[in-house]
Design an enzyme around this catalytic site. Structure first.
Site, PDB file in Angstrom:
ATOM      1  CG  ASP A 132      13.066   8.065   5.676  1.00 48.45           C
ATOM      2  OD1 ASP A 132      12.530   8.800   4.835  1.00 48.45           O
ATOM      3  OD2 ASP A 132      13.948   7.243   5.394  1.00 48.45           O
ATOM      4  CD  GLU A 208      12.193   3.569  -0.838  1.00 50.14           C
ATOM      5  OE1 GLU A 208      13.100   3.386  -1.647  1.00 50.14           O
ATOM      6  OE2 GLU A 208      12.327   3.432   0.401  1.00 50.14           O
ATOM      7  CD  GLU A 212       8.936   1.345   6.141  1.00 54.27           C
ATOM      8  OE1 GLU A 212       9.517   0.665   7.002  1.00 54.27           O
ATOM      9  OE2 GLU A 212       9.537   2.047   5.293  1.00 54.27           O
TER      10      GLU A 212
END
Length: 460
Positions: A132, A208, A212
């Site tokens: 991430d 996911e 973002e």
């Protein structure tokens, strides 16, 4: 060729040859939504209620806090609220500089064996799996872009800009022979989107929150725009444009071509290497599965409005009246298709997601109520632009980061001079584009401008 096969991304066509090219239209990003529709007193009251403290905890929580303040900093700049703009910018500087300085309780640490830059305190496996990073650092890039708009000296490479660009190199290095970072770590040029995990699973890699990932792309574009770095804003535009199509086809299947016929949902929460899942890593609720691919909604997320009919479908499948605790995000998403209904929902008191403020939500909704829906067919000659249609009225918006006037032309024939360091919106009637053999030639608006100029030199 005539050969095709079924894949996890739908039907794939087999081509003959050793190279191929693709072409896609970039629909622009903005620092803030056009400043139209908002009541000045209401907007300034909402801005004044937002704290300039951009501090957070771990690298993700800090990023969310930075992103929240950056969004209102851009709005305060556009609205002329200099006092709050300065407060927001100072808060962003304080937090960014604390992360960019070694030896404190929060910092970025270069891990040589893995050639990676890790933010400490870490979050969600960002240190153990390298997960991430583009999600976390994208918020830092948005915050840095907001500071760069206000203070180019701060953003210079010899000052804090060098650390900002190190974050970009970490998540999507554009160089082949960088001794510190590998190329395109978190972005897959062939798949056209980011991957979130650093190690992979038995199903391959996954991502996911596509939104973002898009936030990082938009942050790179806006940083490049505000610092005059053409290479970086072009890099961001490439990723932004490719990932827009990937989101539309692989997360949402907007054309109903790729999901298996037996798969009921019209969206995925997670795309995997070998398929996808109607799920998240943290919740089984439809609101979260869909909403995690909306947030954060900024003026860098205009791609969300490219398919208004799908926006309605996606909203209706995830929004639950009276129970949705991300209702502010859902209202902002709905506004790309139906701002009137979104404002009605907002009037009932939306619940703010952790990276949101009432000031930003209000400005976003009122802007789209005034200007209508994104028109992805009209393009501009500068990276920071957008075009919207509401009935017979078209709104052209462009931002000029330069120190001199910038003339921005649009492919329907309209053009406007944007003053230095200014975001400008002009509205006028929607006019047709005259075409020869399906190629745009000149619009009615351009003819009118031509006659106006000729009239000055050849008066009746």
């Amino acid at each position: 060729t005539a050969y095709t096969y079924q894949s996890a991304r739908g039907v794939m066509r087999v081509g003959a040859g050793n190279s191929f090219t693709t072409s896609a239209v970039f629909n622009g990003v903005l620092p803030a939504m056009p400043h139209l529709g908002s009541d000045p007193t209401t907007l300034n009251n909402e801005l004044n209620a937002v704290s300039g403290n951009a501090g957070g905890g771990d690298s993700y929580a800090a990023g969310k806090a930075l992103g929240k303040v950056a969004a209102v900093a851009f709005i305060a700049q556009l609205a002329g609220n200099t006092i709050k703009r300065n407060e927001f910018i100072n808060g962003l500087k304080t937090e960014l500089e604390s992360w960019f300085t070694a030896g404190g309780p929060k910092q970025f640490y270069y891990h040589a064996p893995w050639n990676t830059l890790i933010g400490y305190p870490p979050a969600y496996g960002s240190d153990t799996r390298l997960s991430d990073h583009h999600f976390h650092y994208g918020y830092f890039l948005m915050a840095a872009a907001a500071v760069a708009q206000a203070d180019t000296v701060w953003a210079a490479n010899r000052n804090w800009g060098g650390m900002v660009e190190m974050l970009i190199r970490e998540i999507v290095n554009w160089q082949d022979n960088d001794p510190l970072f590998g190329r395109f770590r978190y972005f897959d040029p062939y798949e056209g989107h980011g991957w979130a995990d650093g190690m992979g699973f038995d199903r391959g890699n996954n991502q996911e929150s596509s939104s973002e990932s898009m936030n990082a792309n938009a942050g790179i574009i806006l940083w490049g725009i505000h610092t005059g770095n053409t290479l970086l804003h072009d890099l961001g535009i490439f990723m932004y444009t490719q990932e827009t199509r990937a989101v539309e086809q692989y997360w949402w299947d907007v054309d109903n071509q790729n999901f298996p016929a037996a798969f009921a949902p019209n969206a995925l929460g997670i795309v995997w290497s070998n398929g996808g899942a109607y799920a998240t890593w943290f919740s089984a609720a439809a609101e979260k599965i869909r909403g995690i691919n909306f947030l954060p909604i900024t003026a860098g997320h205009l791609y969300l409005g490219r398919n208004p009919a799908y926006v309605i479908q996606n909203f209706n499948a995830g929004y639950q009246v009276g129970t949705t605790d991300w209702s502010g995000i859902y209202d902002e998403y709905l506004a790309f298709a139906n701002p009137t209904q979104a404002l009605t929902n907002y009037g009932t008191g939306p619940v703010m997601e952790g990276g949101e403020t009432r000031a930003h939500t209000y400005h976003h909704l009122m802007s789209l109520q005034a200007i209508g829906q994104l028109n992805p067919q009209i393009t501009g000659s500068t990276p920071s632009y957008a075009v919207f249609d509401k009935g017979s009225t078209r709104a052209y918006t462009a931002y000029n980061p330069n120190a001199t006037i910038l003339t921005v032309t649009f492919n329907d024939g309209f053009y406007m001079d944007v003053p230095a360091k200014t975001q400008l919106t002009r509205t006028g009637p929607v006019v047709p584009i005259y075409r020869i053999r399906n190629r745009p030639v000149i619009s009615q608006r351009s003819w009118l401008r031509l006659f106006d100029v000729l009239g000055r030199y050849f008066p009746k």
